[in-house]
Scaffold this active site. Structure first.
Site, PDB file in Angstrom:
ATOM      1  N   GLU A 136      44.279  11.464  82.642  1.00  0.00           N
ATOM      2  CA  GLU A 136      44.484  11.866  84.187  1.00  0.00           C
ATOM      3  C   GLU A 136      44.728  13.192  84.205  1.00  0.00           C
ATOM      4  O   GLU A 136      44.799  13.901  83.276  1.00  0.00           O
ATOM      5  CB  GLU A 136      45.742  10.924  84.668  1.00  0.00           C
ATOM      6  CG  GLU A 136      45.733   9.351  84.611  1.00  0.00           C
ATOM      7  CD  GLU A 136      46.798   8.954  85.143  1.00  0.00           C
ATOM      8  OE1 GLU A 136      47.914   9.356  85.392  1.00  0.00           O
ATOM      9  OE2 GLU A 136      46.631   7.733  85.294  1.00  0.00           O
ATOM     10  N   GLY A 138      47.326  14.834  84.734  1.00  0.00           N
ATOM     11  CA  GLY A 138      48.469  15.150  84.076  1.00  0.00           C
ATOM     12  C   GLY A 138      48.792  14.281  82.956  1.00  0.00           C
ATOM     13  O   GLY A 138      49.956  14.350  82.394  1.00  0.00           O
ATOM     14  N   SER A 141      46.891  13.767  76.191  1.00  0.00           N
ATOM     15  CA  SER A 141      47.615  13.183  74.910  1.00  0.00           C
ATOM     16  C   SER A 141      48.704  12.498  74.909  1.00  0.00           C
ATOM     17  O   SER A 141      49.107  11.453  74.279  1.00  0.00           O
ATOM     18  CB  SER A 141      47.940  14.657  74.157  1.00  0.00           C
ATOM     19  OG  SER A 141      46.936  15.540  73.832  1.00  0.00           O
ATOM     20  N   ILE A 361      24.667  29.739  58.207  1.00  0.00           N
ATOM     21  CA  ILE A 361      23.809  30.012  56.863  1.00  0.00           C
ATOM     22  C   ILE A 361      22.364  30.343  57.267  1.00  0.00           C
ATOM     23  O   ILE A 361      21.711  31.289  56.879  1.00  0.00           O
ATOM     24  CB  ILE A 361      23.902  28.674  55.999  1.00  0.00           C
ATOM     25  CG1 ILE A 361      25.095  28.469  55.467  1.00  0.00           C
ATOM     26  CG2 ILE A 361      22.895  28.929  54.932  1.00  0.00           C
ATOM     27  CD1 ILE A 361      25.446  27.282  54.613  1.00  0.00           C
ATOM     28  N   GLU A 387      39.658  10.444  71.953  1.00  0.00           N
ATOM     29  CA  GLU A 387      40.503   9.493  70.950  1.00  0.00           C
ATOM     30  C   GLU A 387      41.277  10.046  70.227  1.00  0.00           C
ATOM     31  O   GLU A 387      41.840   9.777  68.919  1.00  0.00           O
ATOM     32  CB  GLU A 387      39.251   9.029  70.175  1.00  0.00           C
ATOM     33  CG  GLU A 387      38.223   8.001  70.659  1.00  0.00           C
ATOM     34  CD  GLU A 387      38.541   6.630  71.172  1.00  0.00           C
ATOM     35  OE1 GLU A 387      39.091   5.991  70.402  1.00  0.00           O
ATOM     36  OE2 GLU A 387      38.230   6.511  72.475  1.00  0.00           O
ATOM     37  N   GLY A 388      42.102  10.990  70.710  1.00  0.00           N
ATOM     38  CA  GLY A 388      43.196  11.696  70.237  1.00  0.00           C
ATOM     39  C   GLY A 388      42.673  13.037  69.658  1.00  0.00           C
ATOM     40  O   GLY A 388      41.926  13.008  68.852  1.00  0.00           O
TER      41      GLY A 388
END
Ligand SMILES: Cc1cc2nc3c(=O)[nH]c(=O)nc-3n(C[C@H](O)[C@H](O)[C@H](O)COP(=O)(O)OP(=O)(O)OC[C@H]3O[C@@H](n4cnc5c(N)ncnc54)[C@H](O)[C@@H]3O)c2cc1C
Length: 410
Positions: A136, A138, A141, A361, A387-388
Site C-alpha cells: 500500500e 504506507g 516492507s 566488461i 517479495e521482500g
C-alpha cells in the site's frame, strides 16, 4: 545422502523450456520492452496451452489427508523452469498466465473446497491470471502496517483501501482480460495488529474494485504492475482464506507470511535466469574475440576479466544451490523460512552485480539497445525489491540465525 542430480523428468522440462525461451521469448523480448503496455497475446495463448497442466507453480500445500499427494518435486521443478523462462525473458515470464502468487496463497491458506473452487479455473481453455495485493502507499516492507480494511456486513466482507505495485493486477482483475482473481490482504481488526490481517479473494470485475493505473517501469516492462482501489467492495463471506477468527497471538499472520517461503525461491530462480543470460552472452562474446577463460589456472596468473568471469559464475552457482535447497526442503514439507530468504537475498544481489559487470566488461556492446544486455541489467533490479527487499531478507536471516522475534529485530 545428498544428490545433486536433477531427475530425468526435470531435465526434460528444462530442455523443452529452453527451446521455448530461445525461440519464442528472445525474439520478441525487445519489442515488448519498447511497447510497455501492449500484451503479447500470441505468446500468452501459446504458452497457456503448453503450461496449464504442467504442474509448474510455487506452493506449500495446506493439505489434509483426504487430498491426493502433490507432485513430490513441484517446487524444485518450478525453480528449474522459471530459471529457463527468465533466461529467455524475465518480463515475459512474469506476464505469463497461471496461478502465480495468488495461487500460491490459495495453496498455502485455502481449504480443500477453496482450492478446488479458485484453482480449477486455471485448467480451462482461456488464459487466466491471479495476483497478490499486499503493498500500500504506507505499507511495503512492514506489511503488518497495512490499512486496507475488511468489515463483515451480513453475508459479505466489505473491503476499503488502496493497493499499489500489484504484479498482474490488470490481467487478474480486469474481466475483459481474464476470469482471474486477486488475493487482497486486509485487516479485520486494526487493534489486533498482525493477528488481524487476513487474505481475501476478489474475483475479476467485482464491483467496488477499480484498476486505477499501471506503472511505467525501469525493467520487466511487459509485466503489468497495477494500482487497485477498493471502495465498499463486497465479497461473499467464504472468500476469506483460512479462518475469520482473530487469534490472541500472531500465529495466523505467520501462516499468511508462509506464502513467501514458497515464492521467494521462485523469485531467486528468476534472478538466476537473468544473470545466466548475461553470463552466457559474455562467454560467447569473449569466445568470439578469442579471449580465453583459463579454468584451473592459478589465481595470481589470471587476467582481470578471467577473475571477474569466474567470480560471476561462482556466485550464480552459489545462488542456484541455495535456491534449489530452499525448494527441495519445501517439497519435503520441511520449514524453509531461513533458506528461502537466503536464496532470495543472495540471488537478488548476485543478479544485479552480474548484469552490471557484464555491461562493464562488454562496454558499448553492453550499453547499446541493439542487444539485450542493457535490458537484462534493468530487468535484474526488481529481484532485489519485490517479495521482500534485500535488507528485509537479510533481517529475516539474522532473526532466524540469532533466534530473535520480529519485535526484537526490526
Ligand atoms: C515491479 C514491482 C512489482 C511488485 N509486485 C508486487 C505484488 O505483486 N504485490 C505486492 O503486494 N507488492 C508488490 N510490489 C511491492 C514490493 O513488494 C515493495 O515495493 C517492497 O516490498 C518494498 O516495499 P516499499 O516499496 O513500501 O518500500 P519500503 O518498505 O518503504 O522500503 C524502502 C527501503 O527501505 C528499506 N527498509 C525498509 N524497512 C527496513 C528495515 N526495517 N530495515 C532496513 N531497511 C529497511 C527497504 O529495504 C528499501 O530499501 C512490487 C514492486 C515492484 C517495484
Amino acid at each position: 545422502m545428498i544428490d545433486y542430480e536433477l531427475s530425468p523428468d526435470i531435465v526434460a522440462t528444462r530442455e523443452q523450456l529452453h527451446m521455448l525461451a530461445e525461440h519464442a521469448m528472445r525474439p520478441i523480448a525487445r519489442d515488448y520492452d519498447e511497447r510497455e503496455h501492449e500484451k503479447p497475446w500470441d505468446f500468452i495463448n501459446m504458452t497457456w496451452q503448453l503450461s496449464k497442466n504442467s504442474g509448474i507453480g510455487p506452493g506449500r500445500e495446506n493439505r489434509d489427508k483426504t487430498e491426493p499427494r502433490p507432485d513430490a518435486e513441484r517446487n524444485l521443478r518450478t525453480c528449474v523452469a522459471v530459471e529457463e523462462l527468465s533466461w529467455g525473458d524475465a518480463g515475459l515470464y512474469l506476464a505469463m498466465p497461471g496461478p502465480g502468487l495468488g495461487g500460491a496463497a490459495v495453496m498455502a491458506a485455502g481449504t480443500p473446497e477453496q482450492k478446488e473452487r479458485f484453482l480449477s479455473r486455471f485448467k480451462g481453455e482461456k488464459a487466466v491470471w491471479s495476483a497478490m495485493a499486499i503493498t500500500e502507499p504506507g505499507a511495503g516492507s512492514d506489511s503488518a502496517a497495512i490499512q486496507t480494511t475488511a468489515v463483515r456486513d451480513g453475508d459479505h466482507w466489505v473491503l476499503n483501501g488502496t493497493k499499489i505495485f500489484c504484479t498482474s493486477g490488470l490481467m487478474a482483475g480486469d474481466p475483459s482480460k481474464s476470469n482471474g482473481f486477486i488475493v487482497v490482504w486486509a485487516t479485520v481488526d486494526r487493534s489486533a495488529g498482525r493477528a488481524g490481517i487476513k487474505s481475501f479473494i476478489v474475483n475479476a470485475g467485482t464491483p467496488g474494485m477499480t484498476i486505477a493505473k499501471c506503472e511505467d517501469k525501469m525493467g520487466i516492462r511487459v509485466s503489468d504492475t497495477a494500482t487497485l482501489i477498493f471502495e465498499d467492495c463486497r465479497i461473499p463471506l467464504d472468500q476469506i482464506l483460512g479462518s475469520p477468527e482473530v487469534p490472541k497471538t500472531s500465529e495466523g499472520f505467520k501462516g499468511v507470511m508462509a506464502t513467501f517461503d514458497a515464492t521467494r525461491p521462485i523469485v531467486a530462480a528468476s534472478a538466476i535466469g537473468v544473470g545466466r543470460a548475461a553470463l552466457d552472452f559474455v562467454r560467447e562474446e569473449l569466445k568470439r574475440q578469442n579471449i580465453p577463460i583459463r579454468y584451473g589456472t592459478a589465481v595470481h596468473k589470471l587476467t582481470a576479466i578471467e577473475r571477474d568471469f569466474m567470480d560471476m559464475e561462482a556466485n550464480l552457482q552459489a545462488a542456484r544451490l541455495l535456491t534449489w535447497r530452499a525448494a527441495w526442503m519445501m517439497d519435503r514439507g520441511q520449514r524453509n523460512n531461513l533458506e528461502a530468504s537466503m536464496a532470495k537475498a543472495k540471488a537478488g544481489l548476485v543478479v544485479t552485480q552480474v548484469t552490471q559487470k557484464a555491461v562493464e566488461i562488454l562496454g558499448p556492446l553492453g550499453y547499446s539497445r541493439e542487444l539485450l544486455l542493457e535490458k537484462w541489467m534493468r530487468d535484474a533490479k526488481i529481484n532485489d525489491i519485490f517479495e521482500g527487499t534485500q535488507q528485509i531478507n537479510m533481517m529475516i536471516i539474522a532473526r532466524r540465525i540469532l533466534g530473535y522475534s520480529s519485535k526484537e529485530l526490526s
